[in-house]
Write a protein that holds these residues in place. Structure first.
Motif, short mmCIF file in Angstrom:
data_model
loop_
_atom_site.label_atom_id
_atom_site.label_comp_id
_atom_site.label_asym_id
_atom_site.label_seq_id
_atom_site.Cartn_x
_atom_site.Cartn_y
_atom_site.Cartn_z
N UNK A 110 47.96 38.58 21.86
CA UNK A 110 47.71 37.19 22.26
C UNK A 110 48.72 36.65 23.28
N UNK A 111 49.96 37.08 23.18
CA UNK A 111 50.98 36.57 24.10
C UNK A 111 50.75 37.07 25.53
N UNK A 112 50.04 38.18 25.68
CA UNK A 112 49.76 38.75 27.00
C UNK A 112 48.32 38.52 27.44
N UNK A 113 47.57 37.81 26.61
CA UNK A 113 46.15 37.59 26.86
C UNK A 113 45.83 36.10 26.84
N UNK A 114 46.07 35.40 27.94
CA UNK A 114 45.85 33.95 27.94
C UNK A 114 44.40 33.54 27.76
N UNK A 115 43.46 34.47 27.85
CA UNK A 115 42.05 34.13 27.69
C UNK A 115 41.66 33.97 26.22
N UNK A 116 42.51 34.41 25.29
CA UNK A 116 42.19 34.26 23.86
C UNK A 116 42.31 32.79 23.46
N UNK A 117 41.27 32.28 22.83
CA UNK A 117 41.29 30.93 22.28
C UNK A 117 41.90 31.01 20.88
N UNK A 118 43.08 30.43 20.64
CA UNK A 118 43.73 30.53 19.33
C UNK A 118 42.90 29.90 18.21
N UNK A 119 42.06 28.91 18.53
CA UNK A 119 41.30 28.24 17.47
C UNK A 119 40.07 29.03 17.03
N UNK A 120 39.49 29.85 17.91
CA UNK A 120 38.29 30.62 17.54
C UNK A 120 38.55 32.12 17.42
N UNK A 121 39.61 32.60 18.09
CA UNK A 121 39.87 34.03 18.12
C UNK A 121 38.96 34.78 19.07
N UNK A 122 38.21 34.04 19.90
CA UNK A 122 37.32 34.64 20.89
C UNK A 122 37.95 34.50 22.28
#
Length: 188
Positions: free
Chosen positions: A102-114
């Motif tokens: 997640x720290x290297x993937x800014x496209x991940x939405x932390x609230x949905x995990x998508x």
């Protein structure tokens, strides 16, 4: 009297510092480092990719399939191949999985995990890409829950996934889809 006050001050300082530095417990860290190193390639459902990189092409779908929040469409199976025949450093008996970063993937939405869609003027809006494990369960990419795992046998493991469009925040608008994620292969 001066010496008594001076000695009292020293004793009080010693008592105070001892009480502020009292130990409450110990945290122990354990783990292991694996000698297993495997090559990584895109498998079925990908462009084959180079070493470690792959592209999954999702089908063109109609906005009518993604009218409401939570609707999904365009399910596309794909696999990631870990190791290969005769790859001696890819040890049999290990269990391979992907750990999403997640720290290297800014496209991940932390609230949905998508994965969020890239923002550009011609991008589809209200759309995310959801990844499912080999059992058809959504993977939370932010928390790495429900991640697929596979046994390495014959110096090779195949991790199966499905990617699909997911409406998020209302009806999806027409446009392009482009997103990505960074991963690390882990061995157990």
């Amino acid at each position: 009297m001066k010496n008594v006050l001076k000695n009292s001050s020293i004793i009080m300082a010693a008592l105070f510092s001892a009480s502020t530095f009292a130990a409450d417990g110990t945290i122990r860290f354990t783990g292991s480092v694996s000698a297993t190193t495997c090559s990584v390639h895109g498998g079925a459902g990908t462009n084959g990719g180079g070493l470690s990189d792959a592209e999954v092409k999702l089908p063109k779908v109609s906005v009518d399939q993604l009218k409401a929040d939570g609707d999904s469409a365009g399910s596309t199976p794909f696999s990631i191949i870990i190791g290969g025949e005769g790859e001696a450093t890819c040890s049999d008996g290990e269990i391979a999985s992907l750990h999403f970063e997640p720290q290297l993937s800014p496209m991940i939405d932390p609230s949905t995990g998508r994965l969020n869609n890239a923002s550009s003027p011609d991008a589809a809006k209200n759309l995310q890409v959801e990844i499912l494990n080999d059992r058809g369960e959504p993977i939370n990419l932010y928390h790495n829950s429900n991640v697929s795992k596979a046994d390495i046998s014959g110096n090779k493991a195949i991790l199966d996934f499905t990617a699909r469009y997911k409406a998020n925040g209302g009806k999806v608008t027409a446009g392009k889809v482009d997103t990505n994620i960074v991963y690390t292969v882990t061995y157990n």
